[in-house]
Design a protein around this motif. Structure first.
Motif, PDB file in Angstrom:
ATOM      1  N   HIS A  90      60.757  24.111  52.314  1.00  0.00           N
ATOM      2  CA  HIS A  90      61.670  24.222  51.172  1.00  0.00           C
ATOM      3  C   HIS A  90      62.507  22.947  51.078  1.00  0.00           C
ATOM      4  CE1 HIS A  90      61.041  28.587  50.660  1.00  0.00           C
ATOM      5  NE2 HIS A  90      61.013  28.650  51.976  1.00  0.00           N
ATOM      6  N   ASN A 101      57.259  23.093  48.531  1.00  0.00           N
ATOM      7  CA  ASN A 101      57.598  23.736  47.263  1.00  0.00           C
ATOM      8  C   ASN A 101      57.147  22.899  46.068  1.00  0.00           C
ATOM      9  OD1 ASN A 101      58.619  26.317  47.352  1.00  0.00           O
ATOM     10  ND2 ASN A 101      60.660  25.737  46.681  1.00  0.00           N
ATOM     11  N   ASN A 113      56.392  31.165  45.356  1.00  0.00           N
ATOM     12  CA  ASN A 113      57.346  30.907  46.433  1.00  0.00           C
ATOM     13  C   ASN A 113      56.700  31.060  47.803  1.00  0.00           C
ATOM     14  OD1 ASN A 113      60.046  30.455  45.212  1.00  0.00           O
ATOM     15  ND2 ASN A 113      59.714  32.490  44.347  1.00  0.00           N
ATOM     16  N   CYS A 128      51.935  31.687  50.611  1.00  0.00           N
ATOM     17  CA  CYS A 128      52.831  31.610  49.453  1.00  0.00           C
ATOM     18  C   CYS A 128      52.410  32.642  48.409  1.00  0.00           C
ATOM     19  CB  CYS A 128      52.789  30.223  48.827  1.00  0.00           C
ATOM     20  SG  CYS A 128      53.093  28.861  49.985  1.00  0.00           S
TER      21      CYS A 128
END
Length: 312
Positions: A90, A101, A113, A128
């Motif tokens: 992240h 990300n 996400n 994810c």
């Protein structure tokens, strides 16, 4: 850059949440998240959800950049990336650095996400969700420990036992200076268990290739546990090294040359190698391609990035 700052002028007093939803078209969930994370400000001061605002406001939006990183496996509800070393899962704060990300959202959109995360120094598999409908179900698999994760690591020294389980509580430090980023073994910590198995011993180079299975999910768990038995991971800049070396890597943008010079390896020799779970009544077993690079380092051979294997 991952985050861009935009300025807007609000002519009449309006609640911040309402402005984001009505004027800018944010979904209620996205508007709430943006405000909660302090990404809406006025004159440098964080704006609250129910606050009425007028005049100029600033909004920081995450704008993903294409990293050229393709997913290893794609399902209609989720995907799996093989994250390289030295890449965050992240973004950290509002800094302009790349993260997984970027690759995920530039390929699958804003609703995608990561379900869990890996340290920036660790390579390997990250699951994810491709959309919000599957996100909670996938998170529940990890929350209820229905996902089997296997890591491969090269550690310093010769591990004597072919198999063993490390049970030692881990405490995540809060405050206390720059090195509080380290987790520590402490009776005040949370219970933590890691099973390790020796794959091969290299007596000449005094190192061991192992498999590690974390049975709990504490911060830096494998790294802390291996250091606690005097077998820190090769290339680790936090555990098993002096405070001076740790500070050097924390305070500088050290590259491969510095890792090799000070730690004897181009990066942390830890890879999230295999992940197994059931989803939608099917079992998925996915193997990391990047594990081959770690094996190549151990056996002193070359690594071909084009090979891959996914079983399901």
């Amino acid at each position: 850059m991952p985050f861009v700052r935009e300025e807007y002028t609000i002519e009449q007093p309006l609640r911040a949440f309402v402005f984001l939803v009505r004027a800018l078209g944010f979904s209620p969930k996205a508007a709430q998240r943006l405000i909660d994370r302090g990404r809406m400000t006025q004159n440098g001061v964080r704006v609250l959800k129910a606050q009425e605002v007028q005049g100029r406001v600033e909004i920081a939006r995450f704008v993903p950049q294409d990293l050229g990183l393709a997913p290893l496996f794609v399902h209609r509800d989720f995907c799996v990336y093989d994250k390289p070393h030295h890449l965050l899962t992240h973004p950290k704060g509002l800094y302009a650095h790349p993260s997984l990300n970027d690759a995920l959202k530039s390929t699958f959109g804003a609703q995608a996400n990561p379900i869990h995360r890996l340290d920036s120094l660790t390579s390997g598999l990250v699951v994810c969700a491709r959309h919000s409908r599957s996100e909670q179900e996938l998170k529940n698999l990890f929350l209820h420990q229905k996902v089997q994760k296997t890591y491969t690591a090269i550690v310093r020294g010769i591990v004597k036992d072919d198999e063993r389980e490390i049970c030692a509580p881990i405490l995540t430090q809060k405050g206390g200076g720059d090195l509080s980023i380290r987790s520590v073994i402490s009776p005040m910590g949370k219970s933590a268990r890691t099973r390790i198995r020796v794959i091969e011993r290299d007596l000449a180079r005094d190192r061991t290739l192992i498999e590690a299975r974390p049975l709990t999910g504490r911060t830096h768990q494998i790294r802390v546990h291996l250091d606690s038995i005097q077998h820190p991971i090769v290339g680790d800049c936090l555990y098993g090294v002096s405070d001076e070396i740790s500070r050097f890597f924390l305070e500088s943008s050290a590259g491969e040359r510095e890792f090799v010079r000070l730690l004897g390896a181009p990066h942390l020799m830890l890879n999230a190698s295999r992940i197994v779970f059931r989803y939608d009544d099917k079992e998925f077993c996915i193997d990391s391609v990047l594990r081959a690079g770690l094996l190549a380092f151990f056996y002193n051979t070359s690594f071909d990035h084009t090979s891959e294997r996914v079983c399901r």
